[in-house]
Each structure stands twice: as C-alpha cells, then as structure tokens.
Design a protein around this motif. Structure first.
Motif, mmCIF file in Angstrom:
data_model
loop_
_atom_site.group_PDB
_atom_site.id
_atom_site.type_symbol
_atom_site.label_atom_id
_atom_site.label_comp_id
_atom_site.label_asym_id
_atom_site.label_seq_id
_atom_site.Cartn_x
_atom_site.Cartn_y
_atom_site.Cartn_z
ATOM 1 N N GLU A 163 0.867 61.687 29.616
ATOM 2 C CA GLU A 163 1.958 62.052 30.530
ATOM 3 C C GLU A 163 2.634 60.800 31.074
ATOM 4 O O GLU A 163 3.865 60.718 31.162
ATOM 5 C CB GLU A 163 1.423 62.907 31.669
ATOM 6 N N ALA A 164 1.828 59.783 31.424
ATOM 7 C CA ALA A 164 2.379 58.529 31.936
ATOM 8 C C ALA A 164 3.216 57.818 30.878
ATOM 9 O O ALA A 164 4.292 57.282 31.172
ATOM 10 C CB ALA A 164 1.250 57.616 32.411
ATOM 11 N N LEU A 165 2.745 57.819 29.640
ATOM 12 C CA LEU A 165 3.502 57.172 28.568
ATOM 13 C C LEU A 165 4.813 57.896 28.308
ATOM 14 O O LEU A 165 5.847 57.248 28.091
ATOM 15 C CB LEU A 165 2.658 57.128 27.292
ATOM 16 N N ARG A 166 4.800 59.207 28.313
ATOM 17 C CA ARG A 166 6.047 59.941 28.087
ATOM 18 C C ARG A 166 7.029 59.704 29.225
ATOM 19 O O ARG A 166 8.238 59.553 29.002
ATOM 20 C CB ARG A 166 5.756 61.440 27.933
ATOM 21 N N ARG A 167 6.516 59.661 30.455
ATOM 22 C CA ARG A 167 7.385 59.360 31.596
ATOM 23 C C ARG A 167 7.985 57.961 31.444
ATOM 24 O O ARG A 167 9.178 57.753 31.665
ATOM 25 C CB ARG A 167 6.576 59.444 32.888
ATOM 26 N N ALA A 168 7.171 57.008 31.031
ATOM 27 C CA ALA A 168 7.651 55.632 30.875
ATOM 28 C C ALA A 168 8.744 55.543 29.834
ATOM 29 O O ALA A 168 9.798 54.924 30.059
ATOM 30 C CB ALA A 168 6.476 54.726 30.502
ATOM 31 N N VAL A 169 8.536 56.172 28.666
ATOM 32 C CA VAL A 169 9.525 56.053 27.594
ATOM 33 C C VAL A 169 10.804 56.808 27.945
ATOM 34 O O VAL A 169 11.910 56.385 27.592
ATOM 35 C CB VAL A 169 8.936 56.516 26.246
ATOM 36 N N SER A 170 10.682 57.925 28.648
ATOM 37 C CA SER A 170 11.886 58.667 29.052
ATOM 38 C C SER A 170 12.765 57.825 29.961
ATOM 39 O O SER A 170 13.995 57.830 29.834
ATOM 40 C CB SER A 170 11.494 59.966 29.761
ATOM 41 N N ILE A 171 12.135 57.084 30.867
ATOM 42 C CA ILE A 171 12.903 56.259 31.801
ATOM 43 C C ILE A 171 13.461 55.026 31.110
ATOM 44 O O ILE A 171 14.627 54.667 31.292
ATOM 45 C CB ILE A 171 12.042 55.874 33.014
ATOM 46 N N MET A 172 12.661 54.367 30.280
ATOM 47 C CA MET A 172 13.156 53.121 29.680
ATOM 48 C C MET A 172 14.266 53.392 28.661
ATOM 49 O O MET A 172 15.142 52.543 28.456
ATOM 50 C CB MET A 172 12.018 52.329 29.038
ATOM 51 N N GLN A 173 14.267 54.565 28.024
ATOM 52 C CA GLN A 173 15.286 54.861 27.021
ATOM 53 C C GLN A 173 16.537 55.522 27.597
ATOM 54 O O GLN A 173 17.539 55.657 26.902
ATOM 55 C CB GLN A 173 14.706 55.766 25.936
ATOM 56 N N THR A 174 16.482 55.951 28.853
ATOM 57 C CA THR A 174 17.660 56.547 29.484
ATOM 58 C C THR A 174 18.602 55.442 29.948
ATOM 59 O O THR A 174 18.176 54.459 30.557
ATOM 60 C CB THR A 174 17.246 57.431 30.676
ATOM 61 N N GLU A 175 19.890 55.600 29.670
ATOM 62 C CA GLU A 175 20.869 54.590 30.036
ATOM 63 C C GLU A 175 21.079 54.522 31.547
ATOM 64 O O GLU A 175 21.094 55.560 32.213
ATOM 65 C CB GLU A 175 22.217 54.878 29.361
ATOM 66 N N PRO A 176 21.276 53.298 32.063
ATOM 67 C CA PRO A 176 21.125 52.031 31.360
ATOM 68 C C PRO A 176 19.660 51.752 31.051
ATOM 69 O O PRO A 176 18.807 51.822 31.949
ATOM 70 C CB PRO A 176 21.691 51.005 32.343
ATOM 71 N N ARG A 177 19.381 51.477 29.794
ATOM 72 C CA ARG A 177 18.003 51.241 29.389
ATOM 73 C C ARG A 177 17.437 49.998 30.076
ATOM 74 O O ARG A 177 18.176 49.127 30.503
ATOM 75 C CB ARG A 177 17.932 51.090 27.869
ATOM 76 N N GLY A 178 16.106 49.944 30.132
ATOM 77 C CA GLY A 178 15.496 48.793 30.788
ATOM 78 C C GLY A 178 13.984 48.856 30.718
ATOM 79 O O GLY A 178 13.397 49.848 30.275
ATOM 80 N N PRO A 179 13.320 47.788 31.171
ATOM 81 C CA PRO A 179 11.858 47.711 31.080
ATOM 82 C C PRO A 179 11.144 48.566 32.114
ATOM 83 O O PRO A 179 11.639 48.791 33.216
ATOM 84 C CB PRO A 179 11.576 46.218 31.294
ATOM 85 N N VAL A 180 9.956 49.013 31.737
ATOM 86 C CA VAL A 180 9.058 49.757 32.622
ATOM 87 C C VAL A 180 7.689 49.088 32.541
ATOM 88 O O VAL A 180 7.405 48.320 31.618
ATOM 89 C CB VAL A 180 8.977 51.245 32.218
ATOM 90 N N TYR A 181 6.825 49.406 33.506
ATOM 91 C CA TYR A 181 5.561 48.665 33.634
ATOM 92 C C TYR A 181 4.425 49.616 33.965
ATOM 93 O O TYR A 181 4.500 50.371 34.940
ATOM 94 C CB TYR A 181 5.720 47.621 34.735
ATOM 95 N N LEU A 182 3.380 49.591 33.132
ATOM 96 C CA LEU A 182 2.200 50.424 33.349
ATOM 97 C C LEU A 182 0.981 49.520 33.470
ATOM 98 O O LEU A 182 0.719 48.694 32.592
ATOM 99 C CB LEU A 182 2.010 51.396 32.182
ATOM 100 N N MET A 183 0.222 49.676 34.561
ATOM 101 C CA MET A 183 -0.989 48.896 34.789
ATOM 102 C C MET A 183 -2.208 49.811 34.670
ATOM 103 O O MET A 183 -2.181 50.949 35.150
ATOM 104 C CB MET A 183 -0.950 48.255 36.186
ATOM 105 N N ILE A 184 -3.276 49.293 34.037
ATOM 106 C CA ILE A 184 -4.465 50.108 33.773
ATOM 107 C C ILE A 184 -5.718 49.255 33.940
ATOM 108 O O ILE A 184 -5.839 48.193 33.333
ATOM 109 C CB ILE A 184 -4.453 50.682 32.335
ATOM 110 N N GLN A 185 -6.650 49.735 34.768
ATOM 111 C CA GLN A 185 -7.915 49.015 34.942
ATOM 112 C C GLN A 185 -8.910 49.330 33.820
ATOM 113 O O GLN A 185 -8.821 50.366 33.171
ATOM 114 C CB GLN A 185 -8.538 49.365 36.306
ATOM 115 N N ARG A 186 -9.872 48.420 33.633
ATOM 116 C CA ARG A 186 -10.856 48.600 32.560
ATOM 117 C C ARG A 186 -11.659 49.883 32.724
ATOM 118 O O ARG A 186 -11.898 50.615 31.757
ATOM 119 C CB ARG A 186 -11.837 47.408 32.526
ATOM 120 N N GLU A 187 -12.087 50.143 33.948
ATOM 121 C CA GLU A 187 -12.911 51.330 34.159
ATOM 122 C C GLU A 187 -12.157 52.609 33.789
ATOM 123 O O GLU A 187 -12.751 53.565 33.280
ATOM 124 C CB GLU A 187 -13.381 51.427 35.619
ATOM 125 N N THR A 188 -10.858 52.628 34.052
ATOM 126 C CA THR A 188 -10.047 53.791 33.692
ATOM 127 C C THR A 188 -9.977 53.949 32.175
ATOM 128 O O THR A 188 -10.042 55.068 31.649
ATOM 129 C CB THR A 188 -8.640 53.663 34.283
#
Length: 579
Positions: A163-188
């Motif tokens: 779900e997080a990845l789909r949200r990220a790609v939807s936002i980065m590909q919507t104009e004006p396109r731009g970078p998005v950032y996802l942080m993930i800890q090892r335990e997760t």
C-alpha cells in the motif's frame, strides 16, 4: 497455537514483499548504495533469486550522487520513476544534491533508506549490533531532503508495504512529477507475514492522476488575444518532457506566427521547428504584447529585462502556482493548469475556427520576421565557431561545432558546461525533443550519472556528458566510471577545462563590476591547473585522451566517438579558453 503457524499459506519477511511490491509498481531498477540497514533486503534478494522470482535490476553505485542521478536519467528517457536505495541518514544526506535537482526538474524518483534499528537488546530480529546503529538516528531523518520531496513516510509495519509503495508511485508520477521518500527500519523488514495478509494495489485501480485540458472559456479568450496580437511570443523549458507538447508548440507557432524561445533549457523542444528563434527571449520581451509561458519556471531574469507594460500573459503548465518555491511572481493574466500539449492543441483548434484573412496575413508577416531572427542566430553560431582558438585554449564554440557533426539526431547531450553551456546550445543541432538535457536544479555534478541512467534506459543511443572542470569534480567521477565499467554502459564524457569556477568569477563581477576583486584579479575561483582528468577514466577501463591543440579537435573527437560506439566509455579532457 497462533493461527499464522497453522496456515498453509507461505510466510515471508516484509523485505520479500517489498521486492515483490517494487515489481508490481513497475520499478525496473534499484540504484543502490548498500549499508547495514539493508541486510533483510539483501537476504530476500538472494531468496527470491533462488526461488526464480523476479526482483528489480540492481545497480550498485559507489556513491549516492551516482545512484540518485542515474535514476533521474532513466526517468528523463522513460518518464517512469525508479528506486534509489541508500543507507540511513548519511546515505540520505549524500542524495540531497540529487533530490534537489530531481525535484526542480519534475522527475519521478522513489528514494528509500533504512533507519537505525529501534531495539537495543536483541528483542527483535535486526536489533542494533554495531557501533553505527547508535549514532545514525537523528531526530528527523527526512529533514535532510524534505524541501525536495512530494511525499515522505516511515513504514510502520510490513503488512502495509505494498500500500505504501502504491501510494508513493501514485504521488511521484502525478504531475508535476517529483521524488518521494520511504524510510524502513530493519526490524520492520524482518517481520514475517503470510502472503494472504499482504494486500495488492493494482495500477488500474490506484493509478496516478492525469493532467487535464483547459476550460473552453479560457481557451476562447486566449484565442481572441492571439487574433489581435502584433508581437506574440512563447517561452518554454520543460516541454521536451511531454510527448504532445513539442509538436503542438510547433503547429501553433507556425499557424499563428509566434516566436518560440527556450529559456534555461533542461529538456528541449525541437530546434528544427520553423519558429524556434533562440535560447533567450530578452530582446523580444519588451515588444511582446501577448506571451505564453509554457512548462517553465524561470522565463527571464527580472533584474535584466521586464515585459512590456500592459502586455497579456497566459501560463500553461502542470504547475502554475509553483508551490515548491516560496516566492514566484512572474506575470499571469490567465493560468491554465494541465497537460500543455492537450491545452495547446485546444488553443490551435479554437484559433483555426476564428482565424480571419487579416490574422492569416499578419501571421505570415511575422513568420518572415521570425525566419530572419532564426537565421541571425544560426549565423551568429557559425561566426563564433569559426575561430578555433590557440594551443592550450581551444575555443569551446569550435569544439562543440565539431562534436555536433559526429552526433545522430537521437543521441543525447547532458549539458553541464555552466559558463560554456551556451556553446553547447548554439553549436549542437538538436532536432529531436528531449535530446538535450540540463537539470533545473542548482546542484552540480549530475551530468555523468544522468547520462549513465539514460544509457541504461536507451542502450542503442549514444549519451554525451559535457561539463566543466568544476562540475566534473562535483560529479564523483570515479563512481561514475566504475558503474560505466561494471554494467557496460559506454558514454562519452567531455571535460571543458578552463581551470576554475568561471561562474564564481562572473558572479563577483556582476555584483562588483569595479570592486576590489577585479582590481586585484583575485576571484577565489582558480582550480588546480595541471591535472590530467583522462586518467580517471583510464583507471576504470575507459579510453582517455587529453586535447589542447585546436588542430587536433576533429580527429580527437572522432577517436572518442568511435570508442563509445564500439562499446567503451571515453573521456576527452579538452583545455579550452581560460576563465
């Protein structure tokens, strides 16, 4: 007994589903600079390979600047964002220069980083087990790149990874396109989940939003303005990013007799269109009565020139408010947000329906003036290239004119020549849109890595980096040429060495034209004068050549181009006119 342990459904770590989710959102490549936070991902890469299951291609980059800008180059060619995987806060910090450039260039990139493990006493798989885990946890890791992001999140649980990845790609590909950032800890990433617990989010239901067309009332109003205009102009910059924009601009400008300018070029329109005049509209601006600002952030410098009083300006862009900039005050009597190609097609259709014989006669007269201005630019370019220079100081215009003779229309130029950038623009014909690229950000050191990313996306085309000695240093060239060698990505790098930061010198002179620095001829801009850049390429198997004699320019360029077309990277160190 836990229901999970009794299920027949296979159980995997969250990192397994992260890789699966990246496949599902269309990530072809991960540009990686690995660290301790990526152990679960590395293990699951091996796991999925053993099972014969797909993962994105992995490009290991010795420096994060290379990783970020390779993703940018891939997006320039394909329009699709790729993954950049870096190490916690320090790796994120090393991408900040790239994220700035990517954000300002409207390119989609998915930046991902680990975070320091949050458990200390081995409570969970992935707990802290080395020194750096105790020092790599800032209070706000995302703040390192936040000014250049459209979205950020820390993954709270592996169950929502797709779900997080789909949200990220939807936002980065919507104009004006731009970078998005996802942080993930090892335990997760090490958490175990059943396959039936991880929900999928298919693109047909969760797609990025598309840019629309304009209000017909606004189109009609703008058409009326153009019908009455005497000196209309169009200034663009990003239009090469959009498939429909360049041909639409060509058709509109020729029908209506509109002079076209390309300011602060980063991704070009076709310079073969009959109404393309020049790279600066400064001379035309004071007389323009109707102006179109199309896909552009900085159409002119207000300190140098101002538009005609009472002129009418229409802005056509996917980003009319420029919300990424605290201040943006270029004129806009009318602002139409959407796909510039679609809007200009609408405008042309309305204009054709309303065109009168008088309008067509005026447009034809303007086309004659536009041709004269276009011819003057071409003649100026030829005059500038006629002087070859002297040994040790080759004329950049001559060098670029000779390079232009060797390139195909589909080859791509990555122009980071800074003060010599006008020579690249003027002298190398670019007939195909999106074949001459400059990032819109101010971060230097992007051109080599961006060329590599573009080469990965379009292996049959030649990629040419043109930079100054200053920007070459910024680009972490050893990392760039290491990747070129390891992944067989041949490209041509031309370093125009003027022995310093001429931009710094010229900036000082603009502010203090008769200041102390000029009087002392001391601009704090001189760099090492006796370096041999070609040896950097040679260290990684590239063909290297140093060029200082203008008489050798055609042969040296031909040798380098031949090497690249035969599958080997080449670095040409050209000693040009000193700053």
């Amino acid at each position: 007994m836990d229901a999970r342990s009794t299920s027949n459904t296979q159980t995997h770590a969250a990192a397994y589903f992260l890789l699966e989710g990246l496949n599902e959102i269309g990530v072809d490549y991960l540009f990686c600079n690995f660290g301790t936070d990526h152990a679960p991902i590395i293990d699951e890469m091996a796991h999925r390979r053993r099972r014969g299951e797909a993962i994105p291609g992995v490009i290991r980059c010795p420096h994060e600047n290379t990783a970020a800008h390779m993703a940018a180059g891939y997006a320039v060619v394909t329009g699709r964002g790729q993954g950049v995987l870096v190490h916690v806060d320090v790796g994120t910090a090393n991408t900040a220069n790239g994220m700035h450039n990517i954000f300002r260039s409207r390119l989609p990139v998915l930046l991902m980083a680990g975070k320091a493990p949050f458990t200390v006493n081995d409570e969970l798989i992935g707990s802290r087990d080395t020194y750096v885990h105790f020092v790599q946890e800032p209070y706000d890791q995302a703040s390192l790149v936040r000014p250049y992001l459209k979205w950020e999140w820390t993954l709270p649980s592996g169950v929502v990874v797709k779900e997080a990845l789909r949200r990220a790609v939807s936002i980065m590909q919507t104009e004006p396109r731009g970078p998005v950032y996802l942080m993930i800890q090892r335990e997760t990433l090490t958490q175990s989940w059943r396959a039936d617990e991880i929900r999928r989010y298919p693109a047909d239901q969760f797609a990025a939003s598309s840019s629309g067309s304009a209000d017909p009332t606004l189109i009609a109003t703008l058409a009326d303005r153009l019908l009455a205009a005497e000196n209309p102009i169009l200034i663009c910059s990003y239009s090469g990013n959009y498939a429909r924009s360049s041909p639409a601009i060509a058709a509109l400008s020729q029908f209506a007799g509109i002079a076209v300018y390309e300011a602060n070029m980063n991704s070009n329109v076709s310079h073969d269109m009959p109404c393309f005049v020049d790279f600066s509209a400064d001379k035309a601006l004071p007389a323009a009565d109707v102006g179109l600002l199309v896909d552009i952030d900085v159409p002119w410098f207000p300190s140098d020139v101002q538009p005609k009083e009472g002129s009418f300006w229409a802005q056509i862009d996917v980003d009319t408010l420029k919300t990424g900039s605290p201040m943006w005050t270029y004129p806009g009597n009318m602002r139409m947000q959407g796909d510039s190609g679609r809007i200009i097609e609408q405008l042309l259709e309305a204009l054709k329906a309303k065109a009168t014989p008088r309008f067509k006669e005026a447009a034809a007269a303007r086309l004659s003036r536009i041709k004269a201005a276009r011819d003057a630019r071409i003649a100026r370019a030829q005059k500038l290239a006629a002087e070859k220079g002297v040994p040790g100081a080759i004329n950049p215009h001559y060098l670029m004119a000779e390079l232009g003779k060797l390139l195909d229309d589909e080859d791509m130029i990555f122009n980071e020549a800074i003060t010599n950038a006008p020579a690249v623009q003027l002298q190398i014909p670019r007939r195909v849109p999106n074949t001459s690229v400059r990032v819109s950000g101010g971060g230097l050191g992007w051109s080599g890595s961006t060329a590599l990313g573009a080469k990965l996306a379009a292996p049959d085309r030649m990629m040419v980096q043109v930079c100054g000695d200053g920007s070459f240093y910024f680009g972490n060239p050893s990392s760039v040429f290491a990747v070129a060698q390891q992944y067989k990505l041949p490209f041509l790098s031309i370093v125009m060495d003027n022995t310093g930061w001429n931009a710094v010198k010229q900036s000082t002179l603009r502010v203090f034209p008769d200041g102390e620095a000029k009087g002392a001829n001391s601009f704090e801009a001189q760099l090492a004068p006796n370096v041999h850049f070609a040896k950097i390429g040679e260290a990684f198997g590239a063909y290297g050549e140093e060029l200082s004699d203008p008489a050798e320019v055609p042969a040296a360029l031909a040798r380098c181009v031949k090497e690249v077309r035969n599958g080997r990277a080449a670095l040409l160190h050209a000693r040009v006119t000193k700053m």
